[in-house]
Design a protein around this motif. Structure first.
Motif, PDB file in Angstrom:
ATOM      1  N   LEU A 142       6.148   2.664   0.026  1.00  0.00           N
ATOM      2  CA  LEU A 142       6.904   3.294  -1.057  1.00  0.00           C
ATOM      3  C   LEU A 142       8.101   4.061  -0.528  1.00  0.00           C
ATOM      4  CD1 LEU A 142       3.983   4.568  -3.312  1.00  0.00           C
ATOM      5  CD2 LEU A 142       5.550   2.671  -3.797  1.00  0.00           C
ATOM      6  N   LEU A 143       7.926   4.744   0.606  1.00  0.00           N
ATOM      7  CA  LEU A 143       9.050   5.512   1.168  1.00  0.00           C
ATOM      8  C   LEU A 143      10.152   4.606   1.714  1.00  0.00           C
ATOM      9  CD1 LEU A 143       7.127   8.350   3.042  1.00  0.00           C
ATOM     10  CD2 LEU A 143       8.396   8.532   0.898  1.00  0.00           C
ATOM     11  N   SER A 144       9.789   3.358   2.010  1.00  0.00           N
ATOM     12  CA  SER A 144      10.805   2.456   2.581  1.00  0.00           C
ATOM     13  C   SER A 144      11.867   2.048   1.562  1.00  0.00           C
ATOM     14  CB  SER A 144      10.127   1.206   3.140  1.00  0.00           C
ATOM     15  OG  SER A 144       9.483   0.476   2.103  1.00  0.00           O
ATOM     16  N   PRO A 181      17.252   7.712   3.392  1.00  0.00           N
ATOM     17  CA  PRO A 181      16.712   8.714   4.332  1.00  0.00           C
ATOM     18  C   PRO A 181      16.668  10.117   3.744  1.00  0.00           C
ATOM     19  CG  PRO A 181      18.208   7.236   5.460  1.00  0.00           C
ATOM     20  CD  PRO A 181      18.305   6.891   4.017  1.00  0.00           C
ATOM     21  N   LYS A 182      17.699  10.523   2.987  1.00  0.00           N
ATOM     22  CA  LYS A 182      17.702  11.869   2.414  1.00  0.00           C
ATOM     23  C   LYS A 182      16.635  12.003   1.325  1.00  0.00           C
ATOM     24  CE  LYS A 182      22.587  12.834   3.372  1.00  0.00           C
ATOM     25  NZ  LYS A 182      23.909  13.204   2.783  1.00  0.00           N
ATOM     26  N   GLU A 183      16.506  10.960   0.492  1.00  0.00           N
ATOM     27  CA  GLU A 183      15.484  11.001  -0.552  1.00  0.00           C
ATOM     28  C   GLU A 183      14.078  11.019   0.048  1.00  0.00           C
ATOM     29  OE1 GLU A 183      18.142   8.454  -3.816  1.00  0.00           O
ATOM     30  OE2 GLU A 183      16.501   7.523  -2.679  1.00  0.00           O
ATOM     31  N   ALA A 184      13.866  10.196   1.084  1.00  0.00           N
ATOM     32  CA  ALA A 184      12.555  10.157   1.727  1.00  0.00           C
ATOM     33  C   ALA A 184      12.219  11.492   2.380  1.00  0.00           C
ATOM     34  CB  ALA A 184      12.514   9.029   2.762  1.00  0.00           C
ATOM     35  N   ALA A 185      13.214  12.129   3.011  1.00  0.00           N
ATOM     36  CA  ALA A 185      12.980  13.422   3.651  1.00  0.00           C
ATOM     37  C   ALA A 185      12.607  14.482   2.622  1.00  0.00           C
ATOM     38  CB  ALA A 185      14.228  13.846   4.422  1.00  0.00           C
ATOM     39  N   ALA A 186      13.279  14.484   1.493  1.00  0.00           N
ATOM     40  CA  ALA A 186      12.968  15.469   0.456  1.00  0.00           C
ATOM     41  C   ALA A 186      11.564  15.248  -0.115  1.00  0.00           C
ATOM     42  CB  ALA A 186      14.015  15.388  -0.660  1.00  0.00           C
ATOM     43  N   VAL A 187      11.194  13.999  -0.353  1.00  0.00           N
ATOM     44  CA  VAL A 187       9.855  13.704  -0.890  1.00  0.00           C
ATOM     45  C   VAL A 187       8.772  14.067   0.123  1.00  0.00           C
ATOM     46  CG1 VAL A 187       8.341  11.847  -1.651  1.00  0.00           C
ATOM     47  CG2 VAL A 187      10.694  11.935  -2.481  1.00  0.00           C
ATOM     48  N   ILE A 188       8.995  13.770   1.390  1.00  0.00           N
ATOM     49  CA  ILE A 188       7.994  14.062   2.424  1.00  0.00           C
ATOM     50  C   ILE A 188       7.775  15.562   2.557  1.00  0.00           C
ATOM     51  CG2 ILE A 188       7.554  13.959   4.901  1.00  0.00           C
ATOM     52  CD1 ILE A 188       8.923  11.209   4.904  1.00  0.00           C
ATOM     53  N   LEU A 189       8.870  16.321   2.618  1.00  0.00           N
ATOM     54  CA  LEU A 189       8.738  17.762   2.831  1.00  0.00           C
ATOM     55  C   LEU A 189       8.126  18.475   1.630  1.00  0.00           C
ATOM     56  CD1 LEU A 189      12.088  18.580   4.688  1.00  0.00           C
ATOM     57  CD2 LEU A 189       9.797  18.352   5.653  1.00  0.00           C
TER      58      LEU A 189
END
Length: 228
Positions: free
Chosen positions: A148-150, A154-162
Motif C-alpha cells: 500500500l505504501l508503494s 515519498p513525502k506522503e509515505a513518510a507522513a503516513v508512517i510517522l
C-alpha cells in the motif's frame, strides 16, 4: 588338668567344624535360592513375546478405560516401557496370567497420572493464550503495508508512517521531517486517500472473481435440446 584341656580343644574343634559346615550349608542354600530365582525371571525376549500376544486385548481394555485412542496408545507404550525395563534388569518374574498382570500395571500407571498435580482441574479466571501461527499473520500484514505504501509518493509515505504507524503527532512528524505542520497534514491526507482507493479497488476485484467464475460455469453448462 590335662584331660580338661584336651576336652576343651576337642569341643572348640567340633564347634568350629559345625560352624563352618553350617556356614557352607547356608551359602549353598542361598546360592540355590538365587539360582531358582534367576531361573524364574523372564528374559526380554520372553517378555516381548508375551506382551505382543496380549497387546490387542490390552489396547481394547485401555481404550475403554481412557475413552480416547491417543491416551490409550500412550498408556500402552508407557506400560511396555515400564515392564520392559524390569525384564532387561532381570527383575520381572514369569507370570501365569500375563494379561492380568500387564492390565494391572497399566491401571496403576493411569491412576498415578491422574493423581499428578498437573492433571488436576483448577478454577481460574485467566483466559487461555491465543495460538501462535509462527508469525505468518504479522508477515502478511507487513507485506500488505509495504504494498500500500508503494503507491504513495515519498513525502506522503513518510507522513503516513510517522503519524499512523509510529503514532507521532503532526507537530512531531513535521519536526522530524523538517517541514511545516500543514504540509505534513496535507501529505498524510493525500496518502490516506490513495490507500483507501487502492483498498476499494482490491475489494471490488475480489468480489468480481467469484462472479466471473460463476458466470463462466453457467456458460459452460450444457443445455438439453428441445424435444421434437
Amino acid at each position: 588338668m590335662h584331660t580338661i584341656r584336651t576336652t576343651a580343644r576337642t569341643t572348640a574343634t567340633t564347634t568350629t567344624t559345625t560352624t563352618a559346615a553350617d556356614s557352607g550349608a547356608g551359602r549353598a542354600e542361598q546360592f540355590a535360592t538365587e539360582l531358582l530365582a534367576c531361573a524364574d525371571r523372564m528374559t526380554p525376549a520372553e517378555f516381548d513375546a508375551q506382551f505382543t500376544a496380549v497387546m490387542p486385548r490390552l489396547r481394547r481394555r485401555l481404550l475403554a478405560m481412557t475413552g480416547n485412542p491417543h491416551d490409550a496408545d500412550d498408556l500402552l507404550q508407557e506400560t511396555y516401557l515400564r515392564l520392559s525395563r524390569r525384564a532387561r534388569a532381570s527383575s520381572l518374574s514369569r507370570q501365569r496370567h500375563p494379561y492380568a498382570y500387564t492390565c494391572a500395571a497399566a491401571r496403576n500407571l493411569l491412576r498415578d497420572s491422574w493423581q499428578h498435580p498437573s492433571r488436576r482441574e483448577r478454577c481460574t479466571d485467566r483466559l487461555p493464550e491465543e495460538s501462535w501461527d509462527g508469525g505468518l499473520a504479522s508477515r502478511e500484514a507487513e507485506v500488505a503495508t509495504v504494498a500500500l505504501l508503494s503507491v504513495l509518493s515519498p513525502k506522503e509515505a513518510a507522513a503516513v508512517i510517522l503519524v499512523d504507524i509510529e503514532g507521532l503527532t503532526h507537530d512531531l512528524a513535521a519536526e522530524r521531517l523538517g517541514a511545516h505542520r500543514g504540509t505534513v497534514q496535507r501529505n498524510r491526507m493525500r496518502g490516506l486517500a490513495k490507500i483507501r482507493a487502492a483498498l476499494g479497488s482490491y475489494e471490488t476485484a475480489s468480489r468480481a472473481v467469484p462472479r466471473a467464475k460463476a458466470a463462466g460455469g453457467a456458460a459452460r453448462t450444457p443445455t438439453r435440446p428441445a424435444a421434437a
